[in-house]
Motif scaffolding. Sequence first.
Motif, PDB file in Angstrom:
ATOM      1  N   GLY A  99       0.105  -1.013   0.043  1.00 53.53           N
ATOM      2  CA  GLY A  99      -0.062  -0.315  -0.022  1.00 53.53           C
ATOM      3  C   GLY A  99       0.702   1.955   0.104  1.00 53.53           C
ATOM      4  N   TRP A 100       2.116   1.200   0.315  1.00 55.61           N
ATOM      5  CA  TRP A 100       2.415   2.627   0.620  1.00 55.61           C
ATOM      6  C   TRP A 100       3.233   2.440  -0.596  1.00 55.61           C
ATOM      7  N   ALA A 101       3.479   2.050  -2.037  1.00 56.08           N
ATOM      8  CA  ALA A 101       3.694   2.897  -2.987  1.00 56.08           C
ATOM      9  C   ALA A 101       3.200   3.381  -3.654  1.00 56.08           C
ATOM     10  N   ALA A 102       1.510   3.426  -3.466  1.00 58.91           N
ATOM     11  CA  ALA A 102       0.598   4.563  -4.158  1.00 58.91           C
ATOM     12  C   ALA A 102       0.793   6.525  -3.366  1.00 58.91           C
ATOM     13  N   ARG A 103       1.821   5.890  -2.034  1.00 58.14           N
ATOM     14  CA  ARG A 103       2.209   7.179  -1.678  1.00 58.14           C
ATOM     15  C   ARG A 103       3.961   8.151  -2.010  1.00 58.14           C
ATOM     16  N   GLY A 104       4.421   7.164  -2.752  1.00 55.85           N
ATOM     17  CA  GLY A 104       5.851   7.528  -3.126  1.00 55.85           C
ATOM     18  C   GLY A 104       6.078   8.486  -4.275  1.00 55.85           C
ATOM     19  N   SER A 105       7.000   8.996  -3.830  1.00 55.38           N
ATOM     20  CA  SER A 105       7.511   9.979  -5.160  1.00 55.38           C
ATOM     21  C   SER A 105       7.753   9.616  -6.154  1.00 55.38           C
ATOM     22  N   VAL A 156      15.001  10.906  -7.783  1.00 54.66           N
ATOM     23  CA  VAL A 156      13.682  10.587  -7.094  1.00 54.66           C
ATOM     24  C   VAL A 156      12.842  10.633  -6.088  1.00 54.66           C
ATOM     25  N   CYS A 157      13.770   9.736  -5.382  1.00 61.69           N
ATOM     26  CA  CYS A 157      13.566   9.250  -3.808  1.00 61.69           C
ATOM     27  C   CYS A 157      14.478   9.857  -3.337  1.00 61.69           C
ATOM     28  N   THR A 158      15.078  11.042  -3.305  1.00 65.73           N
ATOM     29  CA  THR A 158      15.096  12.678  -2.356  1.00 65.73           C
ATOM     30  C   THR A 158      13.626  12.880  -1.660  1.00 65.73           C
ATOM     31  N   GLY A 159      13.932  12.812  -0.456  1.00 63.80           N
ATOM     32  CA  GLY A 159      12.671  13.548   0.432  1.00 63.80           C
ATOM     33  C   GLY A 159      11.551  12.280   0.042  1.00 63.80           C
ATOM     34  N   CYS A 160      11.315  11.391  -0.602  1.00 61.78           N
ATOM     35  CA  CYS A 160      10.102  10.443  -0.338  1.00 61.78           C
ATOM     36  C   CYS A 160       9.345   9.915   0.142  1.00 61.78           C
ATOM     37  N   PRO A 161       8.556  10.054   0.714  1.00 55.63           N
ATOM     38  CA  PRO A 161       7.860   9.920   2.401  1.00 55.63           C
ATOM     39  C   PRO A 161       7.556   7.911   2.658  1.00 55.63           C
ATOM     40  N   VAL A 162       7.753   7.170   2.180  1.00 54.04           N
ATOM     41  CA  VAL A 162       7.595   6.010   1.806  1.00 54.04           C
ATOM     42  C   VAL A 162       8.853   5.770   1.827  1.00 54.04           C
ATOM     43  N   ARG A 163      10.107   6.005   1.933  1.00 56.66           N
ATOM     44  CA  ARG A 163      11.923   5.811   1.171  1.00 56.66           C
ATOM     45  C   ARG A 163      11.930   4.287   1.977  1.00 56.66           C
ATOM     46  N   THR A 164      11.811   4.253   2.968  1.00 58.02           N
ATOM     47  CA  THR A 164      12.334   3.510   4.317  1.00 58.02           C
ATOM     48  C   THR A 164      11.549   2.723   3.787  1.00 58.02           C
TER      49      THR A 164
END
Length: 104
Positions: free
Chosen positions: A6-12, A34-42
């Motif tokens: 489900g986290w993928a839908a919130r990815g940058s 693209v991953c910089t600052g992504c809310p679901v990077r972890t």
Amino acid sequence: MEKDPGWAARGSCRTSDPDELFVDGAGQNRAKAVCTGCPVRTECLAYALDERIDHGVWGGMTDRERRALLRRRPTVSSWRSLLEQARHEYEQRVGAGGELSRAS
């Protein structure tokens, strides 16, 4: 492991062309940006490590970087648990201004 995280839908990267994230060479640096600052990077990185995904940029790491990490830490059974714990500990140490608090 979850098949449709489900986290993928919130990815940058959700609005990016997927082909831009599965590149080789210098293109990987653009993909990592693209991953910089992504809310679901972890969550993204943990998923790629736990599932042993061997291509593309996930959670700000290339396939080569992830393989190296897996070799360095072969006993980790759940990257998700480890990374969530590390993130929680980091957040506990960071002050409201974004600086590490200094405990006396």
